[in-house]
Design an enzyme around this catalytic site. Structure first.
Site, PDB file in Angstrom:
ATOM      1  N   ASP A   1      -4.504   3.443   2.722  1.00  0.00           N
ATOM      2  CA  ASP A   1      -5.911   3.003   2.835  1.00  0.00           C
ATOM      3  C   ASP A   1      -6.004   1.517   3.172  1.00  0.00           C
ATOM      4  O   ASP A   1      -7.091   0.935   3.169  1.00  0.00           O
ATOM      5  CB  ASP A   1      -6.702   3.334   1.558  1.00  0.00           C
ATOM      6  CG  ASP A   1      -6.151   2.619   0.331  1.00  0.00           C
ATOM      7  OD1 ASP A   1      -5.155   1.857   0.474  1.00  0.00           O
ATOM      8  OD2 ASP A   1      -6.702   2.818  -0.761  1.00  0.00           O
TER       9      ASP A   1
ATOM     10  N   ASP B   1      -3.886  -9.920 -15.800  1.00  0.00           N
ATOM     11  CA  ASP B   1      -4.976 -10.878 -15.667  1.00  0.00           C
ATOM     12  C   ASP B   1      -6.086 -10.423 -16.608  1.00  0.00           C
ATOM     13  O   ASP B   1      -6.460  -9.251 -16.608  1.00  0.00           O
ATOM     14  CB  ASP B   1      -5.475 -10.859 -14.211  1.00  0.00           C
ATOM     15  CG  ASP B   1      -5.864 -12.232 -13.710  1.00  0.00           C
ATOM     16  OD1 ASP B   1      -6.671 -12.881 -14.399  1.00  0.00           O
ATOM     17  OD2 ASP B   1      -5.377 -12.639 -12.642  1.00  0.00           O
TER      18      ASP B   1
ATOM     19  N   GLU C   1      -5.687 -20.211 -17.226  1.00  0.00           N
ATOM     20  CA  GLU C   1      -6.051 -20.836 -15.953  1.00  0.00           C
ATOM     21  C   GLU C   1      -7.027 -21.958 -16.267  1.00  0.00           C
ATOM     22  O   GLU C   1      -8.145 -21.707 -16.723  1.00  0.00           O
ATOM     23  CB  GLU C   1      -6.714 -19.830 -15.005  1.00  0.00           C
ATOM     24  CG  GLU C   1      -6.963 -20.472 -13.637  1.00  0.00           C
ATOM     25  CD  GLU C   1      -8.162 -19.924 -12.872  1.00  0.00           C
ATOM     26  OE1 GLU C   1      -8.225 -20.118 -11.652  1.00  0.00           O
ATOM     27  OE2 GLU C   1      -9.057 -19.335 -13.499  1.00  0.00           O
TER      28      GLU C   1
ATOM     29  N   ASP D   1      -8.260 -15.860 -17.154  1.00  0.00           N
ATOM     30  CA  ASP D   1      -9.057 -16.427 -16.079  1.00  0.00           C
ATOM     31  C   ASP D   1     -10.010 -17.505 -16.615  1.00  0.00           C
ATOM     32  O   ASP D   1     -10.582 -17.341 -17.694  1.00  0.00           O
ATOM     33  CB  ASP D   1      -9.870 -15.271 -15.474  1.00  0.00           C
ATOM     34  CG  ASP D   1     -10.528 -15.620 -14.156  1.00  0.00           C
ATOM     35  OD1 ASP D   1      -9.815 -15.838 -13.168  1.00  0.00           O
ATOM     36  OD2 ASP D   1     -11.781 -15.665 -14.108  1.00  0.00           O
TER      37      ASP D   1
ATOM     38  N   ASP E   1      -1.525  -1.120  -3.965  1.00  0.00           N
ATOM     39  CA  ASP E   1      -1.822  -0.350  -5.180  1.00  0.00           C
ATOM     40  C   ASP E   1      -0.618  -0.350  -6.125  1.00  0.00           C
ATOM     41  O   ASP E   1       0.452  -0.883  -5.799  1.00  0.00           O
ATOM     42  CB  ASP E   1      -2.239   1.086  -4.817  1.00  0.00           C
ATOM     43  CG  ASP E   1      -1.317   1.685  -3.748  1.00  0.00           C
ATOM     44  OD1 ASP E   1      -0.089   1.513  -3.888  1.00  0.00           O
ATOM     45  OD2 ASP E   1      -1.825   2.289  -2.778  1.00  0.00           O
TER      46      ASP E   1
ATOM     47  N   ASN F   1      -0.788   4.567  -0.122  1.00  0.00           N
ATOM     48  CA  ASN F   1      -1.543   5.770   0.250  1.00  0.00           C
ATOM     49  C   ASN F   1      -2.334   5.609   1.552  1.00  0.00           C
ATOM     50  O   ASN F   1      -3.280   6.350   1.813  1.00  0.00           O
ATOM     51  CB  ASN F   1      -2.464   6.202  -0.893  1.00  0.00           C
ATOM     52  CG  ASN F   1      -3.491   5.121  -1.234  1.00  0.00           C
ATOM     53  OD1 ASN F   1      -3.427   4.016  -0.678  1.00  0.00           O
ATOM     54  ND2 ASN F   1      -4.420   5.423  -2.108  1.00  0.00           N
TER      55      ASN F   1
ATOM     56  N   HIS G   1      -3.643 -17.405  -5.577  1.00  0.00           N
ATOM     57  CA  HIS G   1      -4.563 -16.701  -4.681  1.00  0.00           C
ATOM     58  C   HIS G   1      -5.857 -17.471  -4.400  1.00  0.00           C
ATOM     59  O   HIS G   1      -6.697 -16.993  -3.658  1.00  0.00           O
ATOM     60  CB  HIS G   1      -4.892 -15.335  -5.278  1.00  0.00           C
ATOM     61  CG  HIS G   1      -5.616 -15.456  -6.596  1.00  0.00           C
ATOM     62  ND1 HIS G   1      -5.034 -15.979  -7.726  1.00  0.00           N
ATOM     63  CD2 HIS G   1      -6.880 -15.179  -6.942  1.00  0.00           C
ATOM     64  CE1 HIS G   1      -5.910 -16.000  -8.703  1.00  0.00           C
ATOM     65  NE2 HIS G   1      -7.042 -15.515  -8.264  1.00  0.00           N
ATOM     66  N   ASP G   2      -6.017 -18.626  -5.029  1.00  0.00           N
ATOM     67  CA  ASP G   2      -7.231 -19.430  -4.805  1.00  0.00           C
ATOM     68  C   ASP G   2      -6.956 -20.670  -3.969  1.00  0.00           C
ATOM     69  O   ASP G   2      -7.889 -21.421  -3.661  1.00  0.00           O
ATOM     70  CB  ASP G   2      -7.808 -19.897  -6.154  1.00  0.00           C
ATOM     71  CG  ASP G   2      -8.276 -18.739  -7.013  1.00  0.00           C
ATOM     72  OD1 ASP G   2      -8.783 -17.753  -6.451  1.00  0.00           O
ATOM     73  OD2 ASP G   2      -8.143 -18.832  -8.249  1.00  0.00           O
TER      74      ASP G   2
ATOM     75  N   ASP H   1       0.856  -1.191   0.000  1.00  0.00           N
ATOM     76  CA  ASP H   1       0.000   0.000   0.000  1.00  0.00           C
ATOM     77  C   ASP H   1       0.892   1.240   0.000  1.00  0.00           C
ATOM     78  O   ASP H   1       1.898   1.278   0.709  1.00  0.00           O
ATOM     79  CB  ASP H   1      -0.881  -0.047   1.255  1.00  0.00           C
ATOM     80  CG  ASP H   1      -1.802   1.162   1.360  1.00  0.00           C
ATOM     81  OD1 ASP H   1      -2.037   1.821   0.326  1.00  0.00           O
ATOM     82  OD2 ASP H   1      -2.291   1.430   2.479  1.00  0.00           O
TER      83      ASP H   1
END
Ligand code: GLC
Length: 537
Positions: free
Chosen positions: A30, A103, A268, A205, A34, A28, A329-330, A26
Site C-alpha cells: 500500500d 513513542d 523530547e 513526545d 508497517d 502489503n 523525523h522533524d 512496506d
C-alpha cells in the site's frame, strides 16, 4: 562520571535506532511501511549492530500529523498491522537481543479521540476538564496570545459549547489538561498497558509542553524574531512550555517505569542545556535521557561544537547519563546540513562521544533530504507555512534498500517520493562497497560496543580550533582512544603541545589512514577524521 561495569545499563551502553514506520518497509503493497515490514528488516538492524529501536507512533490516528495525533492509545493503526503483529514484534526484537522503545504522545490527542469527542459534547460533560477549555475574552478574542507550533493561533473556537480549546499543534490535536488527576491516571494506565506487553521504554513526545501556566498569561514577544522563522517564534513560549509543575508529571511517569524491571524514558525536549538538564529530575528520578539536540541546530564549526560538548558535560547532574543525536523525523538530515563527506566525520563524532547515540533511519547510508514538489507536500507544518520551507517531508522519505523498483521499500508507489538517487545510495549496494558510509557506521558501532572507553569512558577535550576537534576517551584498565576530527573541508594539522601522542589509527573516514602509526603529528585532509588506539605508556 564513569560507573562500574555492572552498572552500565542497556540504554547507557546501547545504540538507539529511530524508525519512522511509514517509511521503513512496506509489506502489503500500500506504499506505507508497517510492522511486518519492520519484522522483515530486523536482521538488517542486528547486522548493523544497533541495540534498541525507537518507533515513531503506530497507534490508530486520523494521520493529520502522521500518527502524532492519536485516537486510541492502546491499539495499532490498521495501516501498520494489529496488536498480534505488535506482540510478535516485541518477541522478535527481544529474541534478536534488542530493546523496543515506543513513542508516547501524552501532551495531546486527536480531536477524534473519544475523550475529546466527549469533552467537546457539552460544558458539563465528565471529560470537559480533560482538555483546556476557556471562555473568549470580552471582545470575543481567544483567552491569550499563544501561537500554534504549526502556524496561526493556538486557540480554536467551538461553536456548540461557545468556548475556545487550546492546541499547541494542529487544530486536530487538542492539548490534554495534565493538571487534571484523571488525565494523569489515564495516561499512566496507557504506559502500563504497553509495559505489560514488554516494551522497554518510551520516547515521550514534547515533554516540555505538558503543563502550561495556570493563569494562561500572554507570552512576551521574541525580540530576535525574523521573517524567515516559523510564525510560532514571534513569541517566547515562557508561559506555554517548561513550567515547574511539569517535573511532578515526569516523576509520576518515572515511578510507573520503576515499577518494572530495567525500563527507560527518553524526553523530547527542545530547550537550552541549562533547562534541559532539569528534566533528569531530582536525584535523576526524572527522564533517563532528556534528548540532547545540541548538534541539530548549531553551526557546524569545530570551536562551537567543542564548546557545546564541554557546556553539556559540565551541566550534567552527577550520574546523569548523556546522549547525542544528529537527526530525527522533524529535522533536516545531517548529510543535507553538512554535506555527504562531512557526514562521515559526524558519524565518528556521534559514535565516539560519551553518551547514548541515536541514529535516525537512513543516516547510516547517508540519505539526504529529498526535494518534495509543493503539490506533493504532506507535512502540515510545510502546508501551513508554505513560504518558509519548513516541511519535514524531505527527511521522511522511504528507506533506500536496493536499486529495484521503489528501492525495495514497497511493491507500489510510496506515500512520499523516493530520492532520485536511490539506485546509487542504498543498503544493498553499500553492503558490498568497502568505502561506503554504511560499512563505516557498522564498524564504528562494533568498535564502540566492544570498547569500554568508548561506551562508558571519560571524555576529555585535548584540542579545538575553528577547524578541528581532538578528544580522549579513557577508562581505567581499558584501551584509550584519541579522536581527531577535521570538521572543515580544508587540511588541518595537529601537534599536541604538552604530551607526546603515540598510537595507531584503528578507524578512519578514509581507509588509507587506517593502520597508520602516529607519533605526535597528525595531518588530516578536509572532511577526515581518525580514531587512534593509544599505546599504553
Ligand atoms: C513532536 C514530534 C513531531 C510532532 C509534534 C506534535 O515534536 O516529534 O513530529 O509533529 O511532536 O506531536
Amino acid at each position: 562520571m564513569t560507573q562500574p561495569e555492572e552498572h552500565c545499563l542497556w540504554w547507557q551502553k546501547g545504540i538507539i535506532y529511530q524508525i519512522y514506520p511509514r517509511s521503513f518497509q512496506d509489506s502489503n503493497g500500500d506504499g506505507v511501511g508497517d510492522i511486518p515490514g519492520i519484522l522483515k528488516r530486523l536482521d538488517y538492524l542486528k547486522w548493523l549492530g544497533v541495540t534498541a529501536i525507537w518507533i515513531s507512533p503506530l497507534y490508530p490516528s486520523p494521520m493529520a500529523d502522521f500518527g502524532y495525533d492519536i485516537s486510541d492509545y492502546c491499539n495499532i493503526h490498521p495501516l501498520f498491522g494489529n496488536l498480534a503483529d505488535f506482540d510478535k514484534l516485541v518477541q522478535e526484537v527481544h529474541a534478536a537481543g534488542m530493546k523496543l522503545i515506543l513513542d508516547l504522545v501524552p501532551n495531546h490527542t486527536s480531536d477524534e479521540h473519544p475523550w475529546f469527542v466527549e469533552s467537546r459534547s457539552s460544558r458539563d460533560n465528565a471529560k470537559r476538564d480533560w482538555y483546556i477549555w476557556k471562555d473568549a475574552r470580552p471582545d470575543g478574542l481567544p483567552p491569550n496570545n499563544w501561537l500554534s507550533m504549526f502556524g496561526g493561533g493556538a486557540w480554536e473556537w467551538d461553536e456548540t459549547t461557545q468556548q475556545y480549546y487550546y492546541h499547541a499543534f494542529l487544530v486536530k490535536q487538542p492539548d490534554l489538561n495534565w493538571r487534571n488527576p484523571q488525565v494523569q491516571e489515564a495516561m499512566l494506565q496507557v504506559m502500563r498497558f504497553w509495559l505489560d506487553k514488554g516494551v522497554d521504554g518510551f520516547r515521550v513526545d514534547v515533554m516540555w509542553h505538558m503543563i502550561k501556566d495556570e493563569q494562561l498569561r500572554d507570552n512576551p514577544p521574541n525580540p530576535a524574531y525574523q521573517q524567515h522563522m516559523a510564525t510560532y517564534e514571534q513569541l517566547l513560549p515562557v508561559y506555554s512550555t517548561d513550567q515547574p509543575e511539569v517535573h511532578d508529571i515526569v516523576s509520576k511517569m518515572r515511578q510507573v517505569l520503576d515499577g518494572y524491571d530495567d525500563r527507560m524514558m527518553i524526553g523530547e525536549i527542545y530547550l537550552p542545556i541549562s533547562k534541559l538538564v532539569t528534566y533528569y529530575g531530582v536525584d535523576n528520578k526524572g527522564a533517563h535521557l532528556p534528548f540532547n539536540f545540541m548538534l541539530l541546530n548549531m553551526p557546524w564549526n569545530a570551536a562551537e561544537i567543542a564548546a557545546a560538548i564541554d557546556l553539556y558535560e559540565g551541566a550534567l547532574p552527577q550520574n546523569a547519563w548523556p546522549n547525542w543525536v544528529l537527526g530525527n523525523h522533524d529535522q533536516p538530515r545531517i548529510s543535507s546540513r553538512v554535506g555527504q563527506q562531512q557526514a562521515r566525520v559526524a558519524a565518528l563524532l556521534l559514535l565516539t562521544l560519551r553518551g547514548t547515540p541515536t541514529i535516525y533511519y537512513g543516516e547510516e547510508i547517508g540519505m539526504r533530504d529529498v526535494p518534495i514538489p509543493f503539490n506533493e507536500v504532506k507535512d502540515p507544518q510545510g502546508l501551513n507555512m508554505p513560504d518558509k520551507n519548513l516541511s519535514r517531508d524531505p527527511a521522511r522519505t522511504p528507506m533506500q534498500w536496493s536499486n529495484s523498483e521503489y528501492a525495495g521499500f514497497s511493491d507500489a508507489a510510496p506515500w512520499l517520493r523516493l530520492d532520485s538517487g536511490f539506485n546509487r545510495t542504498n543498503v544493498q549496494h553499500q553492503k558490498e562497497e568497502p568505502l561506503s558510509v554504511l560499512l563505516l557506521y557498522k564498524r564504528l558501532i562494533a568498535l564502540r560496543q566492544a570498547q569500554p572507553a568508548l561506551y562508558r569512558g571519560r571524555y576529555q577535550r585535548v584540542y579545538s580550533d575553528t577547524q578541528m576537534l581532538a578528544y580522549l576517551r579513557e577508562e581505567e584498565g581499558a584501551q584509550s582512544y584519541l579522536v581527531v576530527l577535521n570538521l572543515s573541508h580544508r587540511p588541518c594539522y595537529f601537534t599536541p603541545a604538552s604530551v607526546v601522542i603515540k598510537g595507531k589509527v584503528i578507524l578512519a573516514t578514509s581507509p588509507e589512514l587506517e593502520g597508520q602509526v602516529i607519533s605526535n603529528t597528525i595531518n588530516l585532509a578536509g572532511d577526515e577524521g581518525v580514531i587512534i588506539e593509544l599505546d599504553t605508556l
